[in-house]
Each structure stands twice: as structure tokens, then as C-alpha cells.
Write an enzyme that holds these catalytic residues in place. Structure first.
Site, mmCIF file in Angstrom:
data_model
loop_
_atom_site.group_PDB
_atom_site.id
_atom_site.type_symbol
_atom_site.label_atom_id
_atom_site.label_comp_id
_atom_site.label_asym_id
_atom_site.label_seq_id
_atom_site.Cartn_x
_atom_site.Cartn_y
_atom_site.Cartn_z
ATOM 1 C CD GLU A 1 71.443 -79.020 29.359
ATOM 2 O OE1 GLU A 1 70.271 -79.335 29.586
ATOM 3 O OE2 GLU A 1 71.888 -77.869 29.506
ATOM 4 C CB CYS B 1 71.553 -73.407 31.066
ATOM 5 S SG CYS B 1 71.762 -71.697 31.560
ATOM 6 C CE LYS C 1 60.460 -76.014 43.329
ATOM 7 N NZ LYS C 1 61.705 -76.513 43.973
HETATM 8 P P1 ADP Z 1 67.441 -80.075 37.154
HETATM 9 O O1 ADP Z 1 67.450 -81.395 36.467
HETATM 10 O O2 ADP Z 1 68.508 -79.174 36.762
HETATM 11 O O3 ADP Z 1 67.207 -80.202 38.636
HETATM 12 P P2 ADP Z 1 64.718 -79.349 36.882
HETATM 13 O O4 ADP Z 1 64.033 -78.762 35.713
HETATM 14 O O5 ADP Z 1 64.318 -80.719 37.318
HETATM 15 O O6 ADP Z 1 66.224 -79.270 36.557
HETATM 16 O O7 ADP Z 1 64.596 -78.401 38.158
HETATM 17 C C1 ADP Z 1 64.572 -77.017 38.110
HETATM 18 C C2 ADP Z 1 63.512 -76.525 39.076
HETATM 19 O O8 ADP Z 1 62.252 -77.011 38.644
HETATM 20 C C3 ADP Z 1 63.687 -77.014 40.510
HETATM 21 O O9 ADP Z 1 63.314 -75.997 41.407
HETATM 22 C C4 ADP Z 1 62.710 -78.177 40.576
HETATM 23 O O10 ADP Z 1 62.253 -78.446 41.876
HETATM 24 C C5 ADP Z 1 61.583 -77.653 39.711
HETATM 25 N N1 ADP Z 1 60.694 -78.700 39.173
HETATM 26 C C6 ADP Z 1 60.993 -79.979 38.861
HETATM 27 N N2 ADP Z 1 59.890 -80.643 38.422
HETATM 28 C C7 ADP Z 1 58.864 -79.762 38.455
HETATM 29 C C8 ADP Z 1 57.476 -79.830 38.125
HETATM 30 N N3 ADP Z 1 56.913 -80.954 37.698
HETATM 31 N N4 ADP Z 1 56.741 -78.708 38.264
HETATM 32 C C9 ADP Z 1 57.282 -77.561 38.697
HETATM 33 N N5 ADP Z 1 58.579 -77.438 39.039
HETATM 34 C C10 ADP Z 1 59.372 -78.506 38.918
#
Ligand code: ADP
Length: 499
Positions: free
Chosen positions: A402, A301, A192
């Protein structure tokens, strides 16, 4: 206006075919819901493409395809043939490198030189390094002391179906970090990509099919975190989640994984210290520490976002880093002279400019930068200037949280013990840097820093053979290197009674 490069013809035809579909079981398909979402070019704010939006049902179809392939076609492919497929994919990445680099620039905003010279070769090398492991995974025979005669051995087997959830800051590299070892050891994958940057993953899917991977071995489902990402993390038939992203999302994923107790590895954020001792080669340390934070607009990161400088040289060093930062050419990543591109999105722009405000309210002083850039074409994109904050106290939010932008907090220190204590005073522990000519200091700092990666007289250097990952709340599990194989394999103990 700056001259931007002509888009590659193959890239234009890739972008023309819209909406982009997802890859499930070797076929390009629409979402079950029929829904699509748009991906934006962060340098211009323009829509690049509309993309099929995966949700729970699509993820379920992808997991089912990955499960069938895991026990079916993929299980029959010999290790040497898995290696051959990975090598073929690496060759295709290189053959299509220019197009992939441009696509990454359009979707993510990074400078084209970084995409061409950094991202493309790194992806190819990650595939080749892991291809080498495909034929070297083995169990062991073990002599036991139980009465009787036994033949006892272990098998090292793939964990099964892997869900790879990746971020937008290095879309293709972070995807390959997970795909390459998973495929090398015989797992199948549902990838994904981040909703902000799905395009290079989809192009990678085309190359995976062209390389000859059987249907269902790799499935690619773009969609949003709380829907598609959550469905993958919760899925009862996924054996492992490999995640890169924010620690708060990591916490959600750990909870979501509890249903079937799937394995989880997490590569999360950081607030990494970059330490300059007075005896360092300052000519080397000025650009070294500057690129430690400004590379990829600080959206890294392991960025060295806390710059600790020994008091004796603090004023001189910080003003030289500021001077260096003011020469960095910010602009559209397609301009070959650009050194720093935009931030990924309006949301990220709001977050970073929010921190620029917070820092100044807390009493920090931006000695360079500190604002959004809006001149000319930049007004349409999400650009901010490289920023160095002086007068920072270690407890300020800009020194603790961060930011994920081109913003560094400079802080003076007296001696090694003090800087180690300051450096470790964070819940993160991803990386750390030290600049010194004193080999004793270098080793002491390397040992004392609570972080998974330490760079001495360099910063953000990577190699597929070296492990990468965090201590503390920067996560667990290692990407790259031999340690990654542990994440995608499990050990079976076999007892054979010969009596
Ligand atoms: P950023 O703030 O850098 O976008 P995230 O952790 O939100 O970091 O996103 C990293 C990945 O995690 C993306 O592919 C995002 O779609 C996915 N993601 C965000 N929220 C969830 C969730 N609740 N469960 C699984 N994957 C998630």
C-alpha cells in the site's frame, strides 16, 4: 499564483485561540503534562496551530469521565432524545459547514470542493442515519423448550465506553463513522484524532457541546499513537476500540486490547484492484478509474491502486488514463479549481517518493507523473504528481504494498479467471472495482473478489446505509449500515421462572 479562498471569519477566531485544548468531561483543558504539539498545513509546510498533547493521564481522565457519563447522565437520556441530539449536531455541522470544510482543507490538504460537497454532507448524513437507529434498538422475546414456565427475552445494551482512534486521511468522516453509531445506541466515547489532523475533531467537540450532549459523553484527546493511542487501547476500563489506520497499527491494537479483552473493530488498508474489461464503457471508465486512485491524493484506504486492464484495450486505455491524469489540477486545496491537494506530511512525501523510486528500480515505467512537484508555491508543501506505472509485474513492491499516494500500477490481463486470481493475490481485501457491460461477468467478479466492498461501473461511492469494511488483513467489523450497531451493542439473555 493561484487565487485561494478567503478564510471564514469564524475559522480565524477558532485558530486564534491557542493552544487548542482537549475536551474532557465537558470542559476544555490543557494536558496534565502541559505539553503541546504543532499541526502543519501540508500545502504550505506552515504551522497552523499548537494543540494540547494528551498522554496516559489525560486519557485516564477522559475514560473516567466517559464512564461516569455512561452510567449517569447519558443512561438517563431516552432514545428519542439521543436521536434529537444527533439531529441537532447534524444541523450544526451543516450550519458551520463552510468553516469546517476550510478547516479540514487547512489541516489535511484536501480540495475545498471535496470538503464542501463530499465531507460535510457525508458527516451530516451519517449523524442523521444513525439518529434513526437510536429508537430502533431492541431485544426479542424467545420461546424456550426447557421444562416449566419461563418468560425469556434478550436486551440489547450499549457496550459502554468506546475508544475511537482515527487517521488523518478523512479526519471528520472517520471520526463520525464511529461516534454516530456509538452515541445512537447509548455508548460514551473517547476520541483520539490523528496527530496530523486534530483540528476538525476539536471544532466538532465545540459543536457537540453546543448541541447539548451532556458532559463526558464525548471526550476528545489529540495526541500521538504510541502514547495517547496506546493508553486508550490498553485501558482496562475501555470496553471497545474502533480503529481506522494501518494494518501494522491494527496488530498492535489487538495485542494491547488483550488486557481486558475489550472488543476491537479494525478498518485497515488495502491494495484494491480496479478491473477494466474490454467491453466496458471506456468513456466512463477512464475518469472512473483515475478518480478511484487520485481522489484525496491517493490517501484513501480503498483506493483502486492496481489497475487491471484486459489485454485487447490495455495500451489504449492506459494511455488515456495517463492523459487524463496529466490534466488533473494539483495545488493548494483552498483554490477552488484544485482537484488534487498535497500529501499529508513530509513523512508521507518521503514514503510516496520512495515508492516512485522503488517502482522505477524494479523496472516499472511512469507513463505520467513519477515525481515531486516543486514549482512555485508547491515547493513549500508536500505535492507529488498523479502517477501511472506501466510495465508492472504483479510481484513488484508497487503492485503489492500500500503506497497511500496518487500512484497506480497498471497490469494487463487475458481473461476473467486470470484477473480474479491476480486481484486476490494480496493479503489485503478491502475493496474492488469492475468496469463491464456484461452483467454475467459483473456478478461473477463481484462474487469472486475477496473484498468487503465491490463497485461495478463506479468507484468510491458511499452511503450511510451501506456497510464498509475489509476481508483478510484489511480488518474486521463494518462501518456504516445496520451492521455497525453490532459493534457497539451486546446482548443480554434474561430467564424469568414464572413457576
Ligand atoms: P497512518 O500511517 O495512516 O498515520 P496509523 O495507523 O499510524 O496510520 O494511524 C492511525 C491512528 O492510529 C492515528 O490516530 C495514530 O495516532 C494511531 N496510532 C498509531 N500508533 C498507535 C499505537 N501504537 N496505538 C494506538 N494508536 C496508534
Amino acid at each position: 499564483m493561484a487565487v485561494t479562498e478567503q478564510l471564514h471569519p469564524a475559522l480565524l477566531s477558532f485558530l486564534k485561540a491557542q493552544p487548542k485544548r482537549m475536551l474532557i468531561d465537558g470542559k476544555w483543558v490543557e494536558a496534565v503534562s502541559g505539553k503541546t504539539f504543532e499541526t502543519i498545513n501540508p500545502a504550505t509546510g506552515e504551522v497552523l496551530a499548537s494543540v494540547a498533547e494528551a498522554d496516559r493521564e489525560d486519557i485516564d481522565r477522559a475514560v473516567k469521565a466517559a464512564r461516569r457519563a455512561f452510567h449517569g447522565t447519558w443512561a438517563k437520556v431516552k432514545p428519542a432524545d439521543r436521536a434529537r441530539l444527533l439531529h441537532r449536531l447534524a444541523d450544526l455541522i451543516e450550519a458551520n459547514g463552510d468553516e469546517l470544510a476550510m478547516l479540514e482543507v487547512l489541516d489535511n490538504g484536501m480540495p475545498i470542493t471535496m470538503a464542501r460537497k463530499g465531507m460535510v454532507p457525508r458527516v451530516a448524513e451519517l449523524l442523521r442515519y444513525n439518529a434513526g437507529w437510536a429508537t430502533k434498538i431492541h431485544g426479542e422475546t424467545i420461546e424456550t423448550s426447557v421444562p416449566g414456565e419461563f418468560f425469556t427475552y434478550t436486551l440489547r445494551e450499549p457496550v459502554g465506553v468506546v475508544g475511537a482512534i482515527v487517521p488523518w486521511n478523512g479526519p471528520l468522516v472517520t471520526a463520525t463513522w464511529k461516534l454516530a453509531p456509538a452515541l445512537a445506541v447509548g455508548c460514551t466515547v473517547v476520541l483520539k484524532p490523528a496527530e496530523q489532523t486534530p483540528l476538525t475533531s476539536l471544532r466538532l467537540g465545540e459543536l457537540i457541546l453546543e448541541a447539548g450532549f451532556p458532559a463526558g459523553v464525548v471526550n476528545i484527546c489529540p495526541g500521538f499513537g504510541p502514547t495517547a493511542g496506546a493508553a486508550l487501547a490498553e485501558h482496562m476500563d475501555v470496553n471497545k476500540i474502533a480503529f481506522t489506520g494501518e494494518y501494522t497499527t491494527g496488530q498492535i491494537i489487538v495485542k494491547a486490547s488483550a488486557g481486558n479483552l475489550k472488543r476491537v473493530s479494525l478498518e485497515l488498508g488495502g491494495k484494491s484492484p480496479d478491473i477494466v474489461f474490454a467491453d466496458a464503457d471506456l468513456e466512463q471508465a477512464v475518469p472512473g478509474t483515475a478518480w478511484g486512485i487520485f481522489r484525496n491524493s491517493g490517501q484513501v484506504c480503498c483506493a483502486g491502486s492496481r489497475l487491471f486492464v484486459e489485454q485487447k484495450v490495455y495500451d489504449r486505455f492506459v494511455s488515456r488514463v495517463a492523459e487524463y491524469a496529466s490534466t488533473i489540477r494539483v495545488g493548494n486545496g483552498l483554490d477552488p479549481s484544485t482537484q488534487m491537494g498535497p500529501l499529508i506530511s513530509q513523512e508521507q512525501l518521503d514514503r510516496v517518493t520512495g515508492y516512485l523510486r522503488v517502482g522505477q528500480e524494479e523496472g516499472a515505467k511512469a507513463v505520467v507523473g513519477g515525481e515531486r512537484l516543486t514549482a512555485g508555491e508547491m515547493g513549500k508543501g508536500y505535492f507529488v504528481s498523479p502517477t501511472v506505472f506501466d510495465c508492472v509485474r504483479p510481484d513488484m513492491r508497487v503492485a503489492q504494498e500500500e503506497i497511500f499516494g496518487p500512484v497506480v500500477a497498471a497490469i494487463p490481463f487475458k481473461d476473467l479467471d486470470e484477473v480474479v486470481a491476480l486481484s486476490n493475490n494480496t493479503h489485503y481485501g478491502l475493496a474492488g472495482g469492475a468496469w463491464t457491460h456484461d452483467v454475467r461477468k459483473a456478478h461473477r467478479v463481484a462474487k469472486a473478489l475477496q473484498a468487503g466492498v465491490i463497485w461495478v461501473n463506479c468507484y468510491t461511492v458511499f452511503d450511510p446505509a451501506m456497510p464498509f469494511g475489509g476481508y483478510k488483513m484489511s480488518g474486521y467489523g463494518r462501518e456504516s449500515g445496520v451492521h455497525t450497531l453490532e459493534l457497539y451493542t451486546q446482548v443480554k439473555a434474561v430467564w424469568m421462572n414464572l413457576g
